[in-house]
Design a protein around this motif. Structure first.
Motif, PDB file in Angstrom:
ATOM      1  N   GLY A 201      -8.602   4.530   6.498  1.00  0.00           N
ATOM      2  CA  GLY A 201      -7.225   5.004   6.506  1.00  0.00           C
ATOM      3  C   GLY A 201      -6.361   4.391   5.421  1.00  0.00           C
ATOM      4  O   GLY A 201      -5.175   4.682   5.322  1.00  0.00           O
ATOM      5  N   CYS A 202      -6.941   3.561   4.585  1.00  0.00           N
ATOM      6  CA  CYS A 202      -6.189   2.869   3.541  1.00  0.00           C
ATOM      7  C   CYS A 202      -6.008   3.776   2.327  1.00  0.00           C
ATOM      8  O   CYS A 202      -6.987   4.281   1.780  1.00  0.00           O
ATOM      9  CB  CYS A 202      -6.933   1.599   3.145  1.00  0.00           C
ATOM     10  N   ARG A 203      -4.796   3.952   1.907  1.00  0.00           N
ATOM     11  CA  ARG A 203      -4.514   4.858   0.789  1.00  0.00           C
ATOM     12  C   ARG A 203      -4.072   4.142  -0.489  1.00  0.00           C
ATOM     13  O   ARG A 203      -3.825   4.800  -1.495  1.00  0.00           O
ATOM     14  CB  ARG A 203      -3.434   5.862   1.192  1.00  0.00           C
ATOM     15  N   THR A 204      -3.988   2.805  -0.453  1.00  0.00           N
ATOM     16  CA  THR A 204      -3.474   2.088  -1.619  1.00  0.00           C
ATOM     17  C   THR A 204      -4.428   1.036  -2.172  1.00  0.00           C
ATOM     18  O   THR A 204      -4.192   0.521  -3.256  1.00  0.00           O
ATOM     19  CB  THR A 204      -2.143   1.389  -1.277  1.00  0.00           C
ATOM     20  N   LEU A 205      -5.484   0.693  -1.463  1.00  0.00           N
ATOM     21  CA  LEU A 205      -6.378  -0.389  -1.885  1.00  0.00           C
ATOM     22  C   LEU A 205      -7.159   0.001  -3.134  1.00  0.00           C
ATOM     23  O   LEU A 205      -7.841   1.025  -3.154  1.00  0.00           O
ATOM     24  CB  LEU A 205      -7.343  -0.748  -0.751  1.00  0.00           C
ATOM     25  N   ARG A 206      -7.050  -0.827  -4.170  1.00  0.00           N
ATOM     26  CA  ARG A 206      -7.722  -0.570  -5.440  1.00  0.00           C
ATOM     27  C   ARG A 206      -8.854  -1.564  -5.710  1.00  0.00           C
ATOM     28  O   ARG A 206      -9.784  -1.259  -6.425  1.00  0.00           O
ATOM     29  CB  ARG A 206      -6.726  -0.638  -6.606  1.00  0.00           C
ATOM     30  N   HIS A 207      -8.744  -2.778  -5.165  1.00  0.00           N
ATOM     31  CA  HIS A 207      -9.701  -3.861  -5.456  1.00  0.00           C
ATOM     32  C   HIS A 207     -10.177  -4.460  -4.131  1.00  0.00           C
ATOM     33  O   HIS A 207      -9.373  -4.926  -3.340  1.00  0.00           O
ATOM     34  CB  HIS A 207      -8.996  -4.936  -6.292  1.00  0.00           C
ATOM     35  N   LEU A 208     -11.503  -4.442  -3.917  1.00  0.00           N
ATOM     36  CA  LEU A 208     -12.073  -5.010  -2.698  1.00  0.00           C
ATOM     37  C   LEU A 208     -13.257  -5.890  -3.060  1.00  0.00           C
ATOM     38  O   LEU A 208     -14.212  -5.427  -3.684  1.00  0.00           O
ATOM     39  CB  LEU A 208     -12.523  -3.901  -1.746  1.00  0.00           C
ATOM     40  N   ASP A 209     -13.193  -7.154  -2.670  1.00  0.00           N
ATOM     41  CA  ASP A 209     -14.289  -8.090  -2.920  1.00  0.00           C
ATOM     42  C   ASP A 209     -14.901  -8.488  -1.586  1.00  0.00           C
ATOM     43  O   ASP A 209     -14.268  -9.157  -0.774  1.00  0.00           O
ATOM     44  CB  ASP A 209     -13.778  -9.324  -3.664  1.00  0.00           C
ATOM     45  N   LEU A 210     -16.141  -8.056  -1.378  1.00  0.00           N
ATOM     46  CA  LEU A 210     -16.922  -8.364  -0.175  1.00  0.00           C
ATOM     47  C   LEU A 210     -18.126  -9.230  -0.510  1.00  0.00           C
ATOM     48  O   LEU A 210     -19.050  -9.347   0.288  1.00  0.00           O
ATOM     49  CB  LEU A 210     -17.414  -7.069   0.477  1.00  0.00           C
TER      50      LEU A 210
ATOM     51  N   CYS B 208       0.978  -0.981   1.581  1.00  0.00           N
ATOM     52  CA  CYS B 208       0.889  -1.042   0.124  1.00  0.00           C
ATOM     53  C   CYS B 208      -0.119  -2.070  -0.403  1.00  0.00           C
ATOM     54  O   CYS B 208      -0.021  -2.501  -1.542  1.00  0.00           O
ATOM     55  CB  CYS B 208       2.262  -1.274  -0.482  1.00  0.00           C
ATOM     56  N   LEU B 209      -1.116  -2.447   0.376  1.00  0.00           N
ATOM     57  CA  LEU B 209      -2.113  -3.413  -0.066  1.00  0.00           C
ATOM     58  C   LEU B 209      -2.966  -2.817  -1.183  1.00  0.00           C
ATOM     59  O   LEU B 209      -3.568  -1.758  -1.011  1.00  0.00           O
ATOM     60  CB  LEU B 209      -3.008  -3.834   1.103  1.00  0.00           C
ATOM     61  N   ALA B 210      -3.015  -3.495  -2.322  1.00  0.00           N
ATOM     62  CA  ALA B 210      -3.796  -3.032  -3.464  1.00  0.00           C
ATOM     63  C   ALA B 210      -4.998  -3.935  -3.742  1.00  0.00           C
ATOM     64  O   ALA B 210      -5.980  -3.491  -4.322  1.00  0.00           O
ATOM     65  CB  ALA B 210      -2.909  -2.950  -4.705  1.00  0.00           C
ATOM     66  N   PHE B 211      -4.936  -5.210  -3.344  1.00  0.00           N
ATOM     67  CA  PHE B 211      -5.975  -6.192  -3.668  1.00  0.00           C
ATOM     68  C   PHE B 211      -6.374  -6.942  -2.399  1.00  0.00           C
ATOM     69  O   PHE B 211      -5.520  -7.482  -1.706  1.00  0.00           O
ATOM     70  CB  PHE B 211      -5.416  -7.185  -4.699  1.00  0.00           C
ATOM     71  N   LEU B 212      -7.687  -6.968  -2.103  1.00  0.00           N
ATOM     72  CA  LEU B 212      -8.189  -7.703  -0.948  1.00  0.00           C
ATOM     73  C   LEU B 212      -9.473  -8.420  -1.335  1.00  0.00           C
ATOM     74  O   LEU B 212     -10.455  -7.780  -1.706  1.00  0.00           O
ATOM     75  CB  LEU B 212      -8.449  -6.758   0.232  1.00  0.00           C
ATOM     76  N   ASP B 213      -9.452  -9.744  -1.258  1.00  0.00           N
ATOM     77  CA  ASP B 213     -10.646 -10.554  -1.519  1.00  0.00           C
ATOM     78  C   ASP B 213     -11.008 -11.282  -0.239  1.00  0.00           C
ATOM     79  O   ASP B 213     -10.302 -12.180   0.203  1.00  0.00           O
ATOM     80  CB  ASP B 213     -10.388 -11.552  -2.637  1.00  0.00           C
ATOM     81  N   ILE B 214     -12.110 -10.866   0.374  1.00  0.00           N
ATOM     82  CA  ILE B 214     -12.613 -11.526   1.583  1.00  0.00           C
ATOM     83  C   ILE B 214     -14.066 -11.957   1.348  1.00  0.00           C
ATOM     84  O   ILE B 214     -14.889 -11.939   2.258  1.00  0.00           O
ATOM     85  CB  ILE B 214     -12.454 -10.647   2.838  1.00  0.00           C
TER      86      ILE B 214
END
Length: 173
Positions: free
Chosen positions: A78-87, A53-59
């Motif tokens: 394969g991620c079906r829930t991630l909405r926010h990704l900061d790369l 259920c990960l929705a937000f990831l800031d790396i």
């Protein structure tokens, strides 16, 4: 507390030490500036395959290069829930952008920040093609990526053809 535990696990290569329940219930993970590099993000990618259920990831700001991006891209596919990704502020290159573009086609991202990398014209074109097919992404920060006029033009064209994209930052390209 969880953030610090994950930072320790990534730095020490002990990503397997995190419990299955943490992976299953994790909704937001902020690891910006954790100095994880390719090795750490590869461990994170391994763990992301277990997250439900990960929705937000800031790396952002983690010295992630092409090898780490490749592992991350495979995991995000394969991620079906991630909405926010900061790369942002990593070491992504054109090949990294191509891997991320593939992930965009299956991951329901709404917000993607790739600012301050070294993605260039070809990487911008890869992202632009994926944006035209994405039905979910609304926000892209692509500032300071050496996209030049040709890459910026590709991304601007994606904006005009996308069903969902409403914002692109192309400053300092």
């Amino acid at each position: 507390k969880i953030k610090n535990m994950y930072r320790y696990a990534l730095r020490s290569g002990l990503e397997h030490s995190l419990s299955e329940s943490l992976y299953q219930n994790l909704e937001s993970l902020d690891l910006r500036g954790s100095a994880m590099g390719d090795l750490g993000v590869s461990g994170l990618a391994s763990g992301l395959r277990k997250v439900r259920c990960l929705a937000f990831l800031d790396i952002s700001s983690n010295a992630i290069g092409p090898n780490g991006a490749a592992n991350l891209g495979r995991a995000l596919g394969g991620c079906r829930t991630l909405r926010h990704l900061d790369l942002g502020e990593n070491r992504l290159d054109p090949q990294s952008a191509q891997v991320m573009a593939s992930a965009l086609l299956t991951c329901p991202l709404q917000y993607l920040d790739m600012r301050s990398n070294n993605i260039g014209v070809e990487g911008a074109r890869s992202i632009a093609q994926a944006l035209q097919q994405s039905r979910t992404i609304t926000h892209l920060n692509f500032a300071r990526n050496w996209a030049c006029a040709a890459g910026a033009e590709s991304l601007a064209t994606a904006l005009s053809h996308s069903e969902s994209l409403t914002y692109i930052d192309l400053s300092s390209n």
